[in-house]
Design a protein around this motif. Structure first.
Motif, PDB file in Angstrom:
ATOM      1  N   ARG A 182      33.861  76.634  32.837  1.00  0.00           N
ATOM      2  CA  ARG A 182      32.801  77.204  32.017  1.00  0.00           C
ATOM      3  C   ARG A 182      32.848  76.633  30.596  1.00  0.00           C
ATOM      4  NH1 ARG A 182      33.575  82.210  33.034  1.00  0.00           N
ATOM      5  NH2 ARG A 182      31.874  82.487  34.506  1.00  0.00           N
ATOM      6  N   GLN A 183      34.062  76.443  30.056  1.00  0.00           N
ATOM      7  CA  GLN A 183      34.193  75.856  28.726  1.00  0.00           C
ATOM      8  C   GLN A 183      33.634  74.434  28.718  1.00  0.00           C
ATOM      9  OE1 GLN A 183      38.443  76.454  28.136  1.00  0.00           O
ATOM     10  NE2 GLN A 183      38.015  77.761  26.393  1.00  0.00           N
ATOM     11  N   VAL A 184      33.986  73.667  29.733  1.00  0.00           N
ATOM     12  CA  VAL A 184      33.500  72.286  29.820  1.00  0.00           C
ATOM     13  C   VAL A 184      31.980  72.258  29.931  1.00  0.00           C
ATOM     14  CG1 VAL A 184      33.539  70.179  31.194  1.00  0.00           C
ATOM     15  CG2 VAL A 184      35.649  71.479  30.862  1.00  0.00           C
ATOM     16  N   LEU A 185      31.411  73.137  30.770  1.00  0.00           N
ATOM     17  CA  LEU A 185      29.960  73.202  30.931  1.00  0.00           C
ATOM     18  C   LEU A 185      29.284  73.578  29.614  1.00  0.00           C
ATOM     19  CD1 LEU A 185      27.429  73.182  32.706  1.00  0.00           C
ATOM     20  CD2 LEU A 185      27.890  75.585  33.253  1.00  0.00           C
ATOM     21  N   GLY A 186      29.850  74.567  28.919  1.00  0.00           N
ATOM     22  CA  GLY A 186      29.281  74.995  27.650  1.00  0.00           C
ATOM     23  C   GLY A 186      29.295  73.885  26.616  1.00  0.00           C
ATOM     24  N   VAL A 187      30.389  73.130  26.558  1.00  0.00           N
ATOM     25  CA  VAL A 187      30.494  72.025  25.609  1.00  0.00           C
ATOM     26  C   VAL A 187      29.484  70.932  25.936  1.00  0.00           C
ATOM     27  CG1 VAL A 187      31.978  70.129  24.844  1.00  0.00           C
ATOM     28  CG2 VAL A 187      32.887  72.440  24.965  1.00  0.00           C
ATOM     29  N   ILE A 188      29.305  70.649  27.229  1.00  0.00           N
ATOM     30  CA  ILE A 188      28.346  69.617  27.641  1.00  0.00           C
ATOM     31  C   ILE A 188      26.923  70.016  27.240  1.00  0.00           C
ATOM     32  CG2 ILE A 188      27.261  68.506  29.634  1.00  0.00           C
ATOM     33  CD1 ILE A 188      30.009  68.562  30.987  1.00  0.00           C
ATOM     34  N   ILE A 189      26.565  71.278  27.504  1.00  0.00           N
ATOM     35  CA  ILE A 189      25.226  71.756  27.130  1.00  0.00           C
ATOM     36  C   ILE A 189      25.039  71.695  25.618  1.00  0.00           C
ATOM     37  CG2 ILE A 189      23.732  73.798  27.055  1.00  0.00           C
ATOM     38  CD1 ILE A 189      24.810  74.565  29.790  1.00  0.00           C
ATOM     39  N   GLY A 190      26.057  72.141  24.893  1.00  0.00           N
ATOM     40  CA  GLY A 190      25.982  72.075  23.435  1.00  0.00           C
ATOM     41  C   GLY A 190      25.870  70.647  22.941  1.00  0.00           C
ATOM     42  N   PHE A 191      26.566  69.736  23.602  1.00  0.00           N
ATOM     43  CA  PHE A 191      26.525  68.331  23.217  1.00  0.00           C
ATOM     44  C   PHE A 191      25.140  67.733  23.463  1.00  0.00           C
ATOM     45  CE2 PHE A 191      27.206  63.774  24.185  1.00  0.00           C
ATOM     46  CZ  PHE A 191      27.717  63.379  22.961  1.00  0.00           C
ATOM     47  N   ILE A 192      24.487  68.160  24.564  1.00  0.00           N
ATOM     48  CA  ILE A 192      23.123  67.694  24.846  1.00  0.00           C
ATOM     49  C   ILE A 192      22.185  68.136  23.722  1.00  0.00           C
ATOM     50  CG2 ILE A 192      21.137  67.983  26.385  1.00  0.00           C
ATOM     51  CD1 ILE A 192      23.146  68.172  28.712  1.00  0.00           C
ATOM     52  N   GLY A 193      22.338  69.417  23.307  1.00  0.00           N
ATOM     53  CA  GLY A 193      21.539  69.911  22.196  1.00  0.00           C
ATOM     54  C   GLY A 193      21.788  69.109  20.930  1.00  0.00           C
TER      55      GLY A 193
END
Length: 292
Positions: A121-132
């Motif tokens: 979940r942390q990795v997914l959250g970071v990826i989404i934030g990075f896309i933003g």
């Protein structure tokens, strides 16, 4: 539950303080060079932290001092100069947006070097934030085509150093008081900063007579007291009561504060950047939402 609520309060406070730091750097550069700003920021912050935290240094074990030194240079000394240099060419809001790379670097470095695990979940959250963050960067480059984005390399280098620093604090300085960590950092970097300042033209009559110098000194003092001294202590505490990824995710919320200041100061902003900011918030939430 208590720590869960407190860490979000710390995150919110740091977001406001550090999100406002980028406009303070921009305003300080009107009367100071990048090296003068970096040196003065370090010196003023060091004086404040050592005045309040010197007594805490007695409790620091000898084995921790080498990590305090490394933490000081990576987390405070070099970034203070690098961000000032970067903002001589790119907008303050853009610098803040690029700073959002810290959580991604924290996860990668924490896993590869410090053996600190992260959840899916942390990795997914970071990826989404990075896309933003990527959307914000791309849109910002469209709105500001004349900016020299090579200087963004100074910000990116700082994010790598910040990532290393947050992992060092979590891995090796977990049991050291936050104020002791901050004061101990500046034991090592205040003298090098003073040496740098002496080799600039800060003490010449031309610089001292600069019409923008008085206000620049006001801005750099505010930056040092709140954006560095106070924020360092709060951040060190946040790392200790949460995780490196959560603490570094403050860099995801900061751009929204920085963008507001940038717009008020005449920097360009679009609704797409606003949508990207919401995507960043979603990434922060996902990476730190507990399993039910």
């Amino acid at each position: 539950m208590k720590n869960l609520n407190i860490k979000w309060i710390y995150l919110f406070i740091l977001s406001i303080i550090w999100g406002s730091s980028f406009i303070l750097i921009k305003k300080s550069l009107l009367g100071l060079s990048a090296f003068q700003l970096g040196a003065l920021r370090t010196i003023i912050t060091g004086i404040i932290l050592l005045a309040f935290g010197y007594s805490k240094l007695k409790s620091v074990p000898k084995s921790k001092w080498k990590w305090l030194m490394i933490s000081g240079f990576l987390g405070s000394f070099f970034p203070a100069f690098f961000f000032a240099i970067a903002e001589t060419e790119i907008d303050s809001a853009v610098a803040s947006i690029l700073n959002s790379l810290v959580p991604l670097n924290t996860i990668i470095m924490g896993f590869a070097i410090f053996k600190i695990t992260s959840t899916k979940r942390q990795v997914l959250g970071v990826i989404i934030g990075f896309i933003g963050t990527a959307i914000l960067i791309l849109k910002g480059s469209e709105l500001n085509p004349n900016q020299n984005y090579l200087y963004a390399g100074f910000v990116i280098a700082s994010t790598i150093m910040y990532a290393a620093n947050v992992n060092i604090i979590k891995r090796y300085l977990q049991d050291v008081k936050p104020l002791a960590i901050a004061a101990g950092n500046y034991v090592f970097i205040i003298i090098p900063a003073l040496i740098v300042l002496m080799f600039t033209d800060f003490f010449t009559s031309e610089r001292l007579d600069h019409p923008d110098l008085p206000m620049a000194m006001v801005y750099v003092t505010i930056l040092s007291v709140f954006g560095t001294a106070l924020a360092k202590v709060v951040f060190n505490k946040l790392v200790q009561i949460s995780t490196p990824v959560f603490a570094s995710s403050v860099t995801y919320v900061m751009p929204m504060i920085a963008l507001i200041w940038g717009v008020l100061d005449g920097e360009s902003f679009s609704y797409i950047q606003g949508l990207a900011a919401l995507l960043i918030l979603m990434g922060v939430y996902l990476s730190h939402r507990r399993k039910t």
